[in-house]
Scaffold this motif. Structure first.
Motif: not given
Ligand code: 1GP
Length: 248
Positions: A96, A107-108, A110
């Motif tokens: 991240s 986070s997206q 990921q």
């Protein structure tokens, strides 16, 4: 947890480790697999495969497969985006970009990449990727709210938060080809509080710099550009000897 255990064991046994970063698109004439082989021969403990440019997945998959055949050390993906998740590697720096201003890189991406990580059986190494300085490709592409080189306290805040969130790796990144490497004061400040595996990269190209970085507390250093530009493996071997002699 095969790769993670290997890294900790190698670290304990050998001192600071060298990871060699290979970008399938940018190797100076030599094929990626012969570069990886040379790296292993000269003491590298792992090969990272990645790059922040839009590498196509087919080339990437082929590169991973040829490198896997050429070396025994772990092959670890270091993706700049979801496209960097390909089959055939041992593990992935599942990162991240903590100091990005864009939630996509926090986070997206990921979430979008996670199903492939599972499907390809890649061992995820939970990594806080923290960018220092500015003007590099990763700084631009990653919409980074940068940490100035002379503000170690800010890097410590991010590293601590990574630890509290359960991440076991922190990667302090000056950016590929950076003019300046992450400074020893910052590495030492992070080392003091972060209990996990500390990776430092960007702009390291001499045994002297590598020694300072190792002395400050890096568990592994990453070198990419030096090798991509055709730098000598004699220097790589000197770097490995130097960093292994620093801390045991
Ligand atoms: C880049 O930290 C790595 O992601 C390596 O940096 O290319 O400057 O060696 P260099």
């Amino acid at each position: 947890e095969k790769t993670e255990n290997y890294l900790h064991t190698a670290r304990k046994k050998n001192g600071t480790l060298l990871f060699v970063l290979i970008d399938s698109e940018n190797s100076a004439g030599q094929s990626a697999s012969s570069l990886a082989k040379e790296a292993e021969k000269n003491g590298a403990s792992a090969i990272l495969i990645g790059g922040s440019s839009a590498t196509d997945q087919l080339t990437m998959t082929e590169t991973v497969s040829s490198i896997k055949k050429a070396v025994k050390i772990p092959v670890i993906l270091f993706p700049g985006n979801v496209t960097g998740v390909v089959p055939g590697a041992d593990a992935i720096l599942f990162s991240s970009l903590l100091n990005s201003d864009n939630p996509y890189f926090i986070s997206q991406a990921q979430a979008l990449g996670a199903p492939s990580v599972l499907r390809f059986g890649l061992e995820p190494l939970p990594t806080a990727y923290i960018i220092i300085g500015e003007g590099t490709t990763v700084w631009h592409v990653g919409s980074v709210r940068t940490i100035p080189f002379d503000k170690p306290g800010l890097a410590v805040m991010y590293a601590l938060s990574a630890q509290f969130m359960g991440m076991r790796f922190v990667y302090l990144e000056a950016g590929s080809g950076a003019k300046s490497n992450v400074q020893p004061e910052m590495i030492a400040a992070v080392r003091k509080l972060f209990k996990g595996f500390l990776i430092v990269g960007g702009g390291i190209r001499s045994p002297e710099t590598a020694k300072e970085v190792a002395k400050a507390g890096a568990d592994a250093i990453v070198i990419g550009t030096f090798i991509e530009k055709g730098g000598s493996f004699k220097t790589i071997s000197d770097i490995v000897k130097t960093i292994q002699s620093v801390r045991k």
